[in-house]
Design a protein around this motif. Structure first.
Motif, mmCIF file in Angstrom:
data_model
loop_
_atom_site.group_PDB
_atom_site.id
_atom_site.type_symbol
_atom_site.label_atom_id
_atom_site.label_comp_id
_atom_site.label_asym_id
_atom_site.label_seq_id
_atom_site.Cartn_x
_atom_site.Cartn_y
_atom_site.Cartn_z
ATOM 1 N N ALA A 2 0.831 -1.193 0.000
ATOM 2 C CA ALA A 2 0.000 0.000 0.000
ATOM 3 C C ALA A 2 0.872 1.252 0.000
ATOM 4 N N ASN A 6 -1.136 5.828 3.217
ATOM 5 C CA ASN A 6 -2.351 5.149 3.656
ATOM 6 C C ASN A 6 -2.086 4.101 4.726
ATOM 7 N N VAL A 7 -0.897 4.117 5.304
ATOM 8 C CA VAL A 7 -0.573 3.151 6.351
ATOM 9 C C VAL A 7 0.022 3.875 7.550
ATOM 10 N N ASP A 25 -2.888 -1.000 8.989
ATOM 11 C CA ASP A 25 -4.068 -0.255 8.551
ATOM 12 C C ASP A 25 -4.747 0.396 9.752
ATOM 13 N N MET A 39 -5.823 5.300 12.559
ATOM 14 C CA MET A 39 -5.617 4.932 11.161
ATOM 15 C C MET A 39 -4.700 5.975 10.525
ATOM 16 N N THR A 59 -0.771 -4.395 7.368
ATOM 17 C CA THR A 59 -1.087 -4.234 5.949
ATOM 18 C C THR A 59 -0.644 -5.451 5.143
ATOM 19 N N PRO A 62 -3.773 -9.136 5.615
ATOM 20 C CA PRO A 62 -5.167 -8.758 5.868
ATOM 21 C C PRO A 62 -5.917 -9.876 6.600
#
Length: 143
Positions: A2, A6-7, A25, A39, A59, A62
């Motif tokens: 990712a 976004n992490v 995440d 987050m 991440t 999942p």
């Protein structure tokens, strides 16, 4: 992988060194005000932690959640990095269940002794030891 924007990078450090370092995440910690979920792109925050578990949804895996027993400290979230400085911390895979159960039993005996001697300082120390042992047992067993 990712995008890094976004992490959240999660680091857990104790006086003995780095215990945990992964991208996530979501990370959930137990603060004195209750649970706090973090987050990516969360506002900067510093929060004191209580004895409890830290849950990390990584991440790279999942559906899997890492659980770490943390015994106090604080968490700072800034620039997509959640840094946890703890008095002590143990990953689930590193907890010796037999040793944790023995610590729980010792703490329970110490509580009874402190009550019979009316020693409030020893009672408080024994209660903290019991909380730590129970936290480790919960993290290891998932119960």
């Amino acid at each position: 992988m990712a995008e890094l924007s976004n992490v959240v990078t999660v680091n857990i450090v104790t006086p003995n060194g780095l215990v945990y370092d992964h991208h996530a995440d979501l990370v959930v910690v137990k603060t004195i005000a209750g649970e706090l979920g973090i987050m990516a792109n969360h506002e900067p925050v510093v929060a004191p932690l209580v004895i409890g578990e830290v849950r990390v949804q990584r991440t790279d895996n999942p559906g899997h959640e890492d659980v770490i027993a943390v015994n106090g400290g604080f968490m700072e979230m800034s620039n997509n990095t959640a840094s946890i400085v703890a008095d002590s911390a143990e990953r689930e895979r590193d907890i010796d269940l037999t040793r944790a159960q023995a610590a729980r039993d010792r703490a329970q005996r110490r509580i009874e002794e402190a009550k019979s001697k009316a020693d409030p300082d020893e009672l408080q120390r024994a209660q903290v030891a019991l909380q730590r042992a129970i936290n480790r047992i919960h993290v290891k067993t998932g119960k």
